[in-house]
Write a protein that holds these residues in place. Structure first.
Motif, mmCIF file in Angstrom:
data_model
loop_
_atom_site.group_PDB
_atom_site.id
_atom_site.type_symbol
_atom_site.label_atom_id
_atom_site.label_comp_id
_atom_site.label_asym_id
_atom_site.label_seq_id
_atom_site.Cartn_x
_atom_site.Cartn_y
_atom_site.Cartn_z
ATOM 1 N N ALA A 40 0.744 -1.365 0.154
ATOM 2 C CA ALA A 40 -0.119 0.063 0.104
ATOM 3 C C ALA A 40 0.911 1.200 -0.098
ATOM 4 C CB ALA A 40 -0.906 -0.011 1.263
ATOM 5 N N ALA A 41 0.429 2.368 -0.623
ATOM 6 C CA ALA A 41 1.176 3.455 -0.568
ATOM 7 C C ALA A 41 1.346 3.954 0.621
ATOM 8 C CB ALA A 41 0.238 4.425 -1.256
ATOM 9 N N ASP A 42 0.484 3.691 1.733
ATOM 10 C CA ASP A 42 0.654 4.225 3.026
ATOM 11 C C ASP A 42 1.600 3.497 3.931
ATOM 12 O OD1 ASP A 42 -0.367 5.796 5.279
ATOM 13 O OD2 ASP A 42 -1.033 3.853 6.236
ATOM 14 N N TYR A 43 2.111 2.249 3.452
ATOM 15 C CA TYR A 43 3.043 1.551 4.182
ATOM 16 C C TYR A 43 4.729 2.119 4.080
ATOM 17 C CZ TYR A 43 -0.483 -1.981 4.304
ATOM 18 O OH TYR A 43 -1.653 -2.767 4.294
ATOM 19 N N GLY A 44 4.573 2.965 2.902
ATOM 20 C CA GLY A 44 5.969 3.934 2.881
ATOM 21 C C GLY A 44 7.065 2.967 2.369
ATOM 22 N N ASN A 45 7.022 1.670 1.974
ATOM 23 C CA ASN A 45 7.911 0.857 1.459
ATOM 24 C C ASN A 45 7.772 0.189 0.054
ATOM 25 O OD1 ASN A 45 5.710 -0.957 1.887
ATOM 26 N ND2 ASN A 45 7.053 -1.990 3.752
ATOM 27 N N GLU A 46 6.778 0.924 -0.628
ATOM 28 C CA GLU A 46 6.611 0.445 -2.051
ATOM 29 C C GLU A 46 7.977 0.390 -2.984
ATOM 30 O OE1 GLU A 46 2.138 0.024 -3.047
ATOM 31 O OE2 GLU A 46 2.953 1.992 -3.615
ATOM 32 N N ARG A 67 2.062 6.655 -8.926
ATOM 33 C CA ARG A 67 2.921 6.955 -8.100
ATOM 34 C C ARG A 67 3.438 5.511 -7.550
ATOM 35 N NH1 ARG A 67 5.871 10.435 -4.794
ATOM 36 N NH2 ARG A 67 7.273 9.155 -3.684
ATOM 37 N N SER A 68 2.338 4.608 -7.284
ATOM 38 C CA SER A 68 2.692 3.257 -6.733
ATOM 39 C C SER A 68 3.468 2.592 -7.728
ATOM 40 C CB SER A 68 1.304 2.624 -6.277
ATOM 41 O OG SER A 68 1.162 3.240 -4.923
ATOM 42 N N LEU A 69 2.790 2.701 -9.032
ATOM 43 C CA LEU A 69 3.399 1.699 -9.955
ATOM 44 C C LEU A 69 4.918 2.174 -10.230
ATOM 45 C CD1 LEU A 69 0.510 1.601 -12.758
ATOM 46 C CD2 LEU A 69 1.416 -0.172 -11.505
ATOM 47 N N ASP A 70 5.327 3.559 -10.270
ATOM 48 C CA ASP A 70 6.434 3.957 -10.329
ATOM 49 C C ASP A 70 7.435 3.512 -9.476
ATOM 50 O OD1 ASP A 70 5.494 5.508 -12.712
ATOM 51 O OD2 ASP A 70 5.445 7.313 -11.682
ATOM 52 N N TYR A 96 4.892 12.360 1.196
ATOM 53 C CA TYR A 96 4.567 11.088 0.704
ATOM 54 C C TYR A 96 5.302 10.101 1.499
ATOM 55 C CZ TYR A 96 3.151 7.373 -2.621
ATOM 56 O OH TYR A 96 2.550 6.387 -2.989
ATOM 57 N N PRO A 97 4.543 9.004 1.982
ATOM 58 C CA PRO A 97 2.954 9.025 2.177
ATOM 59 C C PRO A 97 2.654 10.021 3.129
ATOM 60 C CG PRO A 97 4.053 7.107 3.091
ATOM 61 C CD PRO A 97 5.226 7.855 2.661
#
Length: 324
Positions: free
Chosen positions: A44-50, A93-96, A123-124
């Protein structure tokens, strides 16, 4: 590894949950998970580790451990991006960060719309809108869930995601969603474990043909460090769980995960320990008896650990319940 049908795809029943894995540890954890046989990664974006997850995926592919098409990668739309003007940008943004061309599954993270926070600002963005305010607090935005969902559907049309779904919805929101969705949700992800069995919600989802993923399937373990649970609330210490583990020569955690998949839900336990990665996915060579399944289900006490109606007021200065 057993799988379930999700829309037009097939998702492994056991996934690696990325919540609370530190970015510095994420890439290695993902490589080791894939090496151990995992093909389902829940982020998830919110996890900050994507971005670190993306690094791990790239390393695993470069090492020949898997191909992109072998993986099922899930991400989630954060609350601050619910406005239709920001949904696609958030997905991109998640995909990138992940280094991917498409997501297998994209979920609305919470049925909560918050004011937009620009990527360049933070971000996040988390739960607080203005961290520099005299009294920083969570704020909400007037964005209908129906408008957000319509834009989620457009992501499928554009090829950015294969399937879409929702997290943390209750039965009422699910009924409402089904009245306006042109593309029904392919997944419902909810907190579920023996202390929060969610039988009525699972039955509602099944009536609509929507599969369910259980997050925090081991219960309190994910929340003790956050002061959202205490060690005495561990379902792993329950007598029926311990006795089933002894009978089957398995661990209590394996018994609880087996209970979850045997009742039809996928699970996404979090761990960065190599031995636990193997343990958590080794649940398909045994079966709980009907009596054990019933006894574990009877442990239900409607104990919800991940409840905005509790943690938003305590941490973000706003009471915001989404469960009655």
């Amino acid at each position: 590894m057993d799988s379930i049908s999700v829309g037009s795809g097939s998702m492994p029943l056991i996934g690696l949950g990325l919540w609370k894995i530190e970015p510095a540890d994420t890439a290695n954890a993902v490589v080791e998970a894939i090496r151990a046989g995992y093909r389902h990664l829940d982020s998830a974006a919110d996890y900050g580790n994507e971005a670190a997850l993306g690094e791990g995926i790239a390393r695993a592919i470069n090492q020949g451990l898997c191909r992109r098409e072998d993986l099922w990668v899930t991400s989630k739309l954060w609350n601050t991006y619910h406005d239709p003007a920001h949904v696609e940008a958030a997905c991109q943004r998640s995909l990138d960060d992940l280094g991917l061309e498409y997501l297998d599954l994209y979920l609305v993270h919470f049925p909560i719309a918050q004011p937009f926070v620009d990527f360049a600002e933070r971000y996040p963005p988390g739960w607080i809108t203005d961290t520099n305010a005299d009294e920083p607090r969570m704020e909400v935005a007037k964005v209908p869930l129906s408008a957000t969902w319509a834009t989620m559907e457009a992501l499928v049309d554009r090829g950015l995601v294969r399937e879409i779904g929702v997290c943390n919805y209750n039965s009422g929101l699910l009924h409402d969603l089904m009245t306006y969705a042109n593309r029904p949700p392919a997944m419902l992800q909810i907190e579920s474990h023996p202390y929060l069995s969610q039988d009525a919600l699972l039955r509602t989802a099944a009536d609509y043909g929507i599969p369910v993923t259980a997050f925090s399937p081991l219960g309190a373990l994910s929340y003790v460090a956050l002061d959202m649970a205490n060690g005495s609330e561990s379902v792993l210490n329950e007598a029926i769980v311990v006795s089933a583990a002894q009978r089957l020569k398995k661990t209590p955690a394996q018994v609880v995960l087996r209970w979850a998949v045997q009742r039809g839900t996928a699970v996404i336990p979090k761990t960065s320990k190599a031995e636990r990665l193997i343990e958590n996915r080794s649940i398909f060579d045994f079966q709980l008896s009907d009596e054990e399944m019933s006894a574990i289900s009877a442990l239900n006490r409607n104990r919800r650990f991940n409840d905005p109606g509790v943690f938003c007021e305590a941490a973000f200065n706003r009471f915001h319940a989404i469960y009655d």
